[in-house]
Write a protein that holds these residues in place. Sequence first.
Motif: not given
Length: 104
Positions: A83, A86-87, A77, A80
């Motif tokens: 991510t 984003v959800t 993690r 990135d």
Amino acid sequence: QDVTGPIARIQTLGQGSEDVLRKMMSLRVDEYLLEHEQGDTENNDSTNEPPSTPSSSSVQPKLVDDSNNVTMMIMDRSLDMVTPMVTPLTYEGLLDEVVGIDCG
């Protein structure tokens, strides 16, 4: 792996993902050894013969099925961090994204 079987190719990015992979491999080997210990005791109990030593010409069972085309990528993690943002982070938000909630 319950659905696809043992995953033949696993790639990692980052230190945390390498730790996860190391634990996964440890569990896979432990399960493999446990299955074969149980099989050996069942065979020995029924025949009352000592376990045979594998010969050099015998085929050793594989831990991974080579015909399986499944690949897993594990990312740390820390590499990135965008991510998760984003959800949607709520159950209702995920339902709306996947199913599409229409109230009206």
